[in-house]
Design a protein around this motif. Structure first.
Motif, PDB file in Angstrom:
ATOM      1  N   PRO A 110       0.831  -1.208   0.000  1.00 44.72           N
ATOM      2  CA  PRO A 110       0.000   0.000   0.000  1.00 44.72           C
ATOM      3  C   PRO A 110       0.863   1.255   0.000  1.00 44.72           C
ATOM      4  CG  PRO A 110       0.129  -0.896   2.204  1.00 44.72           C
ATOM      5  CD  PRO A 110       0.822  -1.881   1.319  1.00 44.72           C
ATOM      6  N   PRO A 111       0.303   2.408  -0.372  1.00 49.40           N
ATOM      7  CA  PRO A 111       1.097   3.634  -0.438  1.00 49.40           C
ATOM      8  C   PRO A 111       1.741   3.940   0.911  1.00 49.40           C
ATOM      9  CG  PRO A 111      -1.065   3.957  -1.433  1.00 49.40           C
ATOM     10  CD  PRO A 111      -1.100   2.619  -0.762  1.00 49.40           C
ATOM     11  N   GLY A 112       2.990   4.352   0.896  1.00 51.51           N
ATOM     12  CA  GLY A 112       3.708   4.654   2.133  1.00 51.51           C
ATOM     13  C   GLY A 112       4.442   3.453   2.670  1.00 51.51           C
ATOM     14  N   PRO A 113       3.810   2.639   3.524  1.00 51.83           N
ATOM     15  CA  PRO A 113       4.516   1.474   4.071  1.00 51.83           C
ATOM     16  C   PRO A 113       4.918   0.464   3.013  1.00 51.83           C
ATOM     17  CG  PRO A 113       2.183   1.418   4.649  1.00 51.83           C
ATOM     18  CD  PRO A 113       2.465   2.779   4.088  1.00 51.83           C
ATOM     19  N   GLY A 114       4.205   0.397   1.901  1.00 57.11           N
ATOM     20  CA  GLY A 114       4.558  -0.538   0.843  1.00 57.11           C
ATOM     21  C   GLY A 114       5.916  -0.234   0.238  1.00 57.11           C
ATOM     22  N   PHE A 115       6.197   1.031  -0.024  1.00 56.01           N
ATOM     23  CA  PHE A 115       7.481   1.412  -0.604  1.00 56.01           C
ATOM     24  C   PHE A 115       8.623   1.162   0.374  1.00 56.01           C
ATOM     25  CE2 PHE A 115      10.796   4.658  -1.213  1.00 56.01           C
ATOM     26  CZ  PHE A 115      11.229   4.295  -2.485  1.00 56.01           C
ATOM     27  N   ILE A 116       8.406   1.517   1.648  1.00 52.78           N
ATOM     28  CA  ILE A 116       9.439   1.301   2.657  1.00 52.78           C
ATOM     29  C   ILE A 116       9.694  -0.193   2.852  1.00 52.78           C
ATOM     30  CG2 ILE A 116      10.066   1.668   5.070  1.00 52.78           C
ATOM     31  CD1 ILE A 116       8.322   4.182   5.016  1.00 52.78           C
ATOM     32  N   ALA A 117       8.621  -0.974   2.902  1.00 48.83           N
ATOM     33  CA  ALA A 117       8.767  -2.421   3.064  1.00 48.83           C
ATOM     34  C   ALA A 117       9.490  -3.031   1.870  1.00 48.83           C
ATOM     35  CB  ALA A 117       7.392  -3.067   3.237  1.00 48.83           C
ATOM     36  N   PHE A 118       9.210  -2.525   0.664  1.00 44.95           N
ATOM     37  CA  PHE A 118       9.908  -3.013  -0.521  1.00 44.95           C
ATOM     38  C   PHE A 118      11.409  -2.747  -0.416  1.00 44.95           C
ATOM     39  CE2 PHE A 118      11.823  -1.711  -4.578  1.00 44.95           C
ATOM     40  CZ  PHE A 118      11.781  -2.920  -5.257  1.00 44.95           C
ATOM     41  N   CYS A 119      11.788  -1.564   0.018  1.00 41.87           N
ATOM     42  CA  CYS A 119      13.206  -1.219   0.163  1.00 41.87           C
ATOM     43  C   CYS A 119      13.875  -2.129   1.197  1.00 41.87           C
ATOM     44  CB  CYS A 119      13.360   0.237   0.558  1.00 41.87           C
ATOM     45  SG  CYS A 119      12.849   1.423  -0.712  1.00 41.87           S
ATOM     46  N   ILE A 120      13.194  -2.373   2.317  1.00 41.60           N
ATOM     47  CA  ILE A 120      13.756  -3.238   3.353  1.00 41.60           C
ATOM     48  C   ILE A 120      13.888  -4.663   2.834  1.00 41.60           C
ATOM     49  CG2 ILE A 120      13.344  -4.243   5.635  1.00 41.60           C
ATOM     50  CD1 ILE A 120      11.978  -1.631   6.416  1.00 41.60           C
ATOM     51  N   PHE A 121      12.858  -5.155   2.150  1.00 42.73           N
ATOM     52  CA  PHE A 121      12.895  -6.504   1.594  1.00 42.73           C
ATOM     53  C   PHE A 121      14.045  -6.641   0.611  1.00 42.73           C
ATOM     54  CE2 PHE A 121      11.766  -9.856  -1.353  1.00 42.73           C
ATOM     55  CZ  PHE A 121      11.242 -10.844  -0.534  1.00 42.73           C
ATOM     56  N   PHE A 122      14.230  -5.633  -0.217  1.00 45.98           N
ATOM     57  CA  PHE A 122      15.284  -5.667  -1.223  1.00 45.98           C
ATOM     58  C   PHE A 122      16.664  -5.678  -0.565  1.00 45.98           C
ATOM     59  CE2 PHE A 122      18.000  -3.687  -4.484  1.00 45.98           C
ATOM     60  CZ  PHE A 122      17.725  -4.529  -5.547  1.00 45.98           C
ATOM     61  N   LEU A 123      16.866  -4.817   0.433  1.00 44.83           N
ATOM     62  CA  LEU A 123      18.161  -4.770   1.116  1.00 44.83           C
ATOM     63  C   LEU A 123      18.439  -6.065   1.874  1.00 44.83           C
ATOM     64  CD1 LEU A 123      18.069  -1.113   2.525  1.00 44.83           C
ATOM     65  CD2 LEU A 123      19.492  -1.973   0.654  1.00 44.83           C
ATOM     66  N   ALA A 124      17.411  -6.594   2.548  1.00 48.54           N
ATOM     67  CA  ALA A 124      17.598  -7.838   3.294  1.00 48.54           C
ATOM     68  C   ALA A 124      17.892  -9.011   2.364  1.00 48.54           C
ATOM     69  CB  ALA A 124      16.362  -8.132   4.146  1.00 48.54           C
ATOM     70  N   SER A 125      17.288  -9.019   1.185  1.00 47.90           N
ATOM     71  CA  SER A 125      17.569 -10.092   0.228  1.00 47.90           C
ATOM     72  C   SER A 125      18.995 -10.000  -0.297  1.00 47.90           C
ATOM     73  CB  SER A 125      16.569 -10.049  -0.931  1.00 47.90           C
ATOM     74  OG  SER A 125      16.696  -8.850  -1.678  1.00 47.90           O
ATOM     75  N   LEU A 126      19.523  -8.779  -0.437  1.00 52.39           N
ATOM     76  CA  LEU A 126      20.930  -8.620  -0.810  1.00 52.39           C
ATOM     77  C   LEU A 126      21.834  -9.215   0.268  1.00 52.39           C
ATOM     78  CD1 LEU A 126      21.230  -4.987  -2.269  1.00 52.39           C
ATOM     79  CD2 LEU A 126      21.150  -7.137  -3.509  1.00 52.39           C
ATOM     80  N   ALA A 127      21.496  -8.962   1.530  1.00 56.84           N
ATOM     81  CA  ALA A 127      22.284  -9.511   2.629  1.00 56.84           C
ATOM     82  C   ALA A 127      22.180 -11.029   2.677  1.00 56.84           C
ATOM     83  CB  ALA A 127      21.831  -8.902   3.956  1.00 56.84           C
ATOM     84  N   GLU A 128      20.993 -11.574   2.405  1.00 57.03           N
ATOM     85  CA  GLU A 128      20.816 -13.022   2.405  1.00 57.03           C
ATOM     86  C   GLU A 128      21.689 -13.682   1.342  1.00 57.03           C
ATOM     87  OE1 GLU A 128      18.640 -15.356   3.936  1.00 57.03           O
ATOM     88  OE2 GLU A 128      18.235 -13.899   5.516  1.00 57.03           O
ATOM     89  N   ALA A 129      21.864 -13.005   0.204  1.00 52.97           N
ATOM     90  CA  ALA A 129      22.639 -13.569  -0.897  1.00 52.97           C
ATOM     91  C   ALA A 129      24.106 -13.162  -0.849  1.00 52.97           C
ATOM     92  CB  ALA A 129      22.043 -13.146  -2.234  1.00 52.97           C
ATOM     93  N   ASN A 130      24.516 -12.445   0.196  1.00 55.60           N
ATOM     94  CA  ASN A 130      25.906 -12.003   0.352  1.00 55.60           C
ATOM     95  C   ASN A 130      26.376 -11.122  -0.797  1.00 55.60           C
ATOM     96  OD1 ASN A 130      26.069 -13.580   2.699  1.00 55.60           O
ATOM     97  ND2 ASN A 130      26.773 -15.363   1.553  1.00 55.60           N
TER      98      ASN A 130
END
Length: 250
Positions: A110-130
């Motif tokens: 959803p607008p607002g938390p959706g964009f922030i959650a997407f950024c967090i998910f993306f960064l965390a997935s980068l960390a998961e994949a080293n």
């Protein structure tokens, strides 16, 4: 010997529940998102096995760093993924995409938390994949390539192959959860899912070529001090929006 193929197996297993179009889906599980996140976590075990089994202290340190990093970033990864789950009231990735199609959300919902959650998910997935800037388990200047230091030929090749496959699958999951999946302005279908997934995949390499890695203490601080509380706030905001605006339901 068992560690390298296991890392790739656990990574590919998550692909089974990713919907690439309305009809192109291997298994539409009710707990599809939990399936993906569970196998993302299980990928840590063969990495630890590789570090422990190698008769080398640098490989052991690399395995310990990989486990610490993976367990830490699994928390914001799961919390950020809960934002679309709360809104759609379903753990099925295909139902989450269908919820977006039904409500007309093509990106960052959803607008607002959706964009922030997407950024967090993306960064965390980068960390998961080293991936850089989170590739502390493979800091060449300190660990001489981490857990893969005593592997050669294809046994070694399976480790970087796993990272590439993981980033591709993570890009597909992020596209389905936050970017509308196969939906698009016209002619919804596989081409939209492929375009969104490959765009995120290329963005990952752009980040790799542009940034340098964090220190270990910076990496952990970034996760626990910033990403975890922010992802929790996003889940709370999504729950409030779903309650007051009656957006829930797949």
């Amino acid at each position: 010997v068992l560690a390298p193929p296991l890392t790739l197996f656990f990574t590919i297993a998550g692909l089974a529940v990713v919907p690439f179009s309305e009809d192109l889906l291997i298994a539409d599980l009710d707990i599809g998102l939990l399936w993906v996140l569970a196998f993302a976590g299980l990928m840590l075990f063969p990495v630890w096995i590789a570090g422990w089994a190698s008769n080398n202290k640098y490989a052991l340190f690399g395995g310990m760093r990989a486990v610490a990093q993976g367990v830490s970033y699994e928390v914001p990864l799961l919390m950020s993924a809960m934002v679309p789950v709360v809104m759609a009231e379903s753990f099925s990735i295909s139902e989450i995409v269908q919820w977006q199609v039904q409500h007309g959300w093509l990106i960052f919902w959803p607008p607002g938390p959706g964009f922030i959650a997407f950024c967090i998910f993306f960064l965390a997935s980068l960390a998961e994949a080293n991936r850089i800037p989170f590739d502390i388990p493979e800091a060449e200047s300190e660990l001489i390539a981490g857990v893969s230091v005593e592997y050669t030929a294809m046994m070694y090749g399976l480790f970087p192959m796993t990272e590439y496959v993981h980033t591709l699958i993570a890009s597909a999951v992020a596209s389905a959860l936050f970017l509308g999946g196969w939906d698009g302005p016209f002619y919804p279908g596989l081409h939209w899912m492929a375009l969104k997934t490959l765009t995120l995949f290329l963005f990952i390499f752009w980040v790799r070529w542009s940034l340098v890695r964090f220190r270990a203490d910076q990496l952990m601080r970034f996760c626990w001090v910033y990403l975890v509380p922010t992802s929790l706030l996003c889940v709370c905001a999504a729950a409030l929006m779903s309650y007051f605006m009656d957006w829930g339901g797949a």
